[in-house]
Design a protein around this motif. Structure first.
Motif, PDB file in Angstrom:
ATOM      1  N   GLN A  28       0.828  -1.213   0.000  1.00  0.00           N
ATOM      2  CA  GLN A  28       0.000   0.000   0.000  1.00  0.00           C
ATOM      3  C   GLN A  28       0.858   1.256   0.000  1.00  0.00           C
ATOM      4  O   GLN A  28       0.507   2.257  -0.626  1.00  0.00           O
ATOM      5  N   ALA A  29       2.007   1.205   0.688  1.00  0.00           N
ATOM      6  CA  ALA A  29       2.888   2.372   0.726  1.00  0.00           C
ATOM      7  C   ALA A  29       3.484   2.645  -0.649  1.00  0.00           C
ATOM      8  O   ALA A  29       3.523   3.795  -1.106  1.00  0.00           O
ATOM      9  N   PHE A  30       3.943   1.613  -1.338  1.00  0.00           N
ATOM     10  CA  PHE A  30       4.466   1.808  -2.697  1.00  0.00           C
ATOM     11  C   PHE A  30       3.379   2.338  -3.624  1.00  0.00           C
ATOM     12  O   PHE A  30       3.613   3.245  -4.427  1.00  0.00           O
ATOM     13  N   SER A  31       2.189   1.797  -3.511  1.00  0.00           N
ATOM     14  CA  SER A  31       1.072   2.254  -4.336  1.00  0.00           C
ATOM     15  C   SER A  31       0.786   3.724  -4.092  1.00  0.00           C
ATOM     16  O   SER A  31       0.593   4.498  -5.032  1.00  0.00           O
ATOM     17  N   GLN A  44       2.273  -1.163 -12.302  1.00  0.00           N
ATOM     18  CA  GLN A  44       3.591  -1.755 -12.563  1.00  0.00           C
ATOM     19  C   GLN A  44       4.410  -1.835 -11.280  1.00  0.00           C
ATOM     20  O   GLN A  44       5.082  -2.839 -11.016  1.00  0.00           O
ATOM     21  N   VAL A  45       4.352  -0.763 -10.490  1.00  0.00           N
ATOM     22  CA  VAL A  45       5.087  -0.720  -9.226  1.00  0.00           C
ATOM     23  C   VAL A  45       4.598  -1.811  -8.284  1.00  0.00           C
ATOM     24  O   VAL A  45       5.398  -2.567  -7.698  1.00  0.00           O
ATOM     25  N   VAL A  46       3.293  -1.921  -8.115  1.00  0.00           N
ATOM     26  CA  VAL A  46       2.726  -2.910  -7.194  1.00  0.00           C
ATOM     27  C   VAL A  46       3.055  -4.327  -7.656  1.00  0.00           C
ATOM     28  O   VAL A  46       3.438  -5.181  -6.850  1.00  0.00           O
ATOM     29  N   ALA A  47       2.924  -4.588  -8.956  1.00  0.00           N
ATOM     30  CA  ALA A  47       3.212  -5.925  -9.477  1.00  0.00           C
ATOM     31  C   ALA A  47       4.674  -6.301  -9.244  1.00  0.00           C
ATOM     32  O   ALA A  47       4.988  -7.429  -8.828  1.00  0.00           O
ATOM     33  N   SER A  51       6.361  -9.244  -6.532  1.00  0.00           N
ATOM     34  CA  SER A  51       7.200 -10.327  -7.048  1.00  0.00           C
ATOM     35  C   SER A  51       8.643 -10.249  -6.576  1.00  0.00           C
ATOM     36  O   SER A  51       9.436 -11.151  -6.872  1.00  0.00           O
ATOM     37  N   HIS A  52       8.998  -9.183  -5.855  1.00  0.00           N
ATOM     38  CA  HIS A  52      10.393  -8.996  -5.427  1.00  0.00           C
ATOM     39  C   HIS A  52      10.427  -8.583  -3.955  1.00  0.00           C
ATOM     40  O   HIS A  52      10.956  -7.534  -3.582  1.00  0.00           O
ATOM     41  N   GLU A  59      16.588  -0.059  -3.812  1.00  0.00           N
ATOM     42  CA  GLU A  59      16.728  -0.708  -5.118  1.00  0.00           C
ATOM     43  C   GLU A  59      15.439  -0.602  -5.922  1.00  0.00           C
ATOM     44  O   GLU A  59      15.463  -0.381  -7.137  1.00  0.00           O
ATOM     45  N   LYS A  60      14.310  -0.750  -5.240  1.00  0.00           N
ATOM     46  CA  LYS A  60      13.025  -0.655  -5.931  1.00  0.00           C
ATOM     47  C   LYS A  60      12.768   0.759  -6.453  1.00  0.00           C
ATOM     48  O   LYS A  60      12.337   0.928  -7.598  1.00  0.00           O
ATOM     49  N   PHE A  61      13.019   1.757  -5.633  1.00  0.00           N
ATOM     50  CA  PHE A  61      12.784   3.140  -6.076  1.00  0.00           C
ATOM     51  C   PHE A  61      13.644   3.475  -7.298  1.00  0.00           C
ATOM     52  O   PHE A  61      13.167   4.100  -8.254  1.00  0.00           O
ATOM     53  N   ILE A  62      14.891   3.061  -7.264  1.00  0.00           N
ATOM     54  CA  ILE A  62      15.778   3.305  -8.414  1.00  0.00           C
ATOM     55  C   ILE A  62      15.252   2.581  -9.647  1.00  0.00           C
ATOM     56  O   ILE A  62      15.199   3.150 -10.746  1.00  0.00           O
ATOM     57  N   HIS A  63      14.851   1.340  -9.466  1.00  0.00           N
ATOM     58  CA  HIS A  63      14.322   0.539 -10.575  1.00  0.00           C
ATOM     59  C   HIS A  63      13.064   1.185 -11.164  1.00  0.00           C
ATOM     60  O   HIS A  63      12.927   1.279 -12.393  1.00  0.00           O
ATOM     61  N   TYR A  64      12.160   1.642 -10.307  1.00  0.00           N
ATOM     62  CA  TYR A  64      10.899   2.209 -10.792  1.00  0.00           C
ATOM     63  C   TYR A  64      11.127   3.505 -11.563  1.00  0.00           C
ATOM     64  O   TYR A  64      10.462   3.762 -12.571  1.00  0.00           O
ATOM     65  N   HIS A  65      12.060   4.313 -11.104  1.00  0.00           N
ATOM     66  CA  HIS A  65      12.356   5.556 -11.822  1.00  0.00           C
ATOM     67  C   HIS A  65      13.066   5.264 -13.142  1.00  0.00           C
ATOM     68  O   HIS A  65      12.767   5.905 -14.162  1.00  0.00           O
ATOM     69  N   ASP A  66      13.983   4.309 -13.131  1.00  0.00           N
ATOM     70  CA  ASP A  66      14.718   3.980 -14.361  1.00  0.00           C
ATOM     71  C   ASP A  66      13.828   3.305 -15.394  1.00  0.00           C
ATOM     72  O   ASP A  66      13.829   3.676 -16.575  1.00  0.00           O
ATOM     73  N   ARG A  67      13.057   2.307 -14.966  1.00  0.00           N
ATOM     74  CA  ARG A  67      12.322   1.457 -15.902  1.00  0.00           C
ATOM     75  C   ARG A  67      10.919   1.957 -16.213  1.00  0.00           C
ATOM     76  O   ARG A  67      10.459   1.862 -17.349  1.00  0.00           O
TER      77      ARG A  67
END
Length: 224
Positions: A28-31, A44-47, A51-52, A59-67
């Motif tokens: 819920q926080a990421f969402s 996409q972020v929640v999915a 899964s990770h 690592e997730k924040f960097i991934h979400y901004h990059d991808r």
């Protein structure tokens, strides 16, 4: 203690989803943090997060901004996101219910003098606060967070406490937990909500139980 027909001398636990029923708190926080970017990005972020589970929030924040956003995230921006995330989750994680039977299992470990450890992707200072507020800190010889990788944490636990990896069992719910255990020669047991858990999609052969109450009853799925 006997688990699945083998006697273990020490246990290592992930925290979210293994000891505390807190995975959805963080989902819920990421969402919430990516809501302003629209439903597609949020989905996409929640999915990805689901899964990770063992990946650190940084690592997730960097991934979400990059991808997903395709925008750079500097160090200050990353710190702001981490601070906002922490403010959204800490008190809720402290208040979250336990995974069924976790407390009783830890009590049994204490009675039988079996050393227990936490290996988590939660920041160290946050993990320390959560364990203390949940009155769990005294159950563990050490609780290690995201200052190092889960594999490095596990190696430190084994080396520092003179443990034979063959006598240890890691309870986890994410691929990073299983991979750390395999890298260090430690047996792995999934604590998973059901057969549709993402970890089983990656490693369908692992042994797993729905919770510690069922584990104690010998209700272990998959290979034992």
């Amino acid at each position: 203690m006997d688990i699945g027909g083998k006697t273990y001398q020490a246990f290592i636990f992930d925290f979210d989803g293994v000891l505390a029923d807190s995975v959805e708190v963080k989902t819920q926080a990421f969402s919430s943090l990516f809501e302003a970017h629209g439903p597609k990005i949020r989905e996409q972020v929640v999915a990805h997060h689901r899964s990770h589970g063992g990946m650190t929030r940084k690592e997730k924040f960097i991934h979400y901004h990059d991808r997903f956003l395709e925008t750079p995230l500097d160090e200050k921006g990353l710190e702001r996101l981490c601070d906002r995330f922490s403010s959204l989750v800490v008190e809720k994680v402290i208040a979250a219910g336990e995974i069924k039977g976790a407390g009783a299992f830890l009590d049994r470990c204490r009675q039988e003098n079996i050393p227990c450890f936490v290996d988590s992707a939660t920041p160290d200072n946050e993990l320390e606060r959560i364990l203390k507020q949940r009155h769990l800190d005294t159950y563990f010889k050490a609780a290690l967070g995201s200052g190092r990788s889960k594999t490095d944490n596990l190696r430190w636990i084994l080396d520092t406490h003179g443990l034979d990896s063959r006598d240890c069992l890691f309870f986890g719910d994410a691929s990073s937990d299983r991979d750390a255990a395999k890298d260090c020669g430690v047996d792995f047991m999934g604590i998973l909500p059901g057969p549709d858990a993402p970890l089983l999609g990656i490693y369908p052969e692992i042994a797993w139980a729905r919770d510690f109450t069922r584990l104690e009853k010998g209700e272990i799925n998959g290979r034992t």
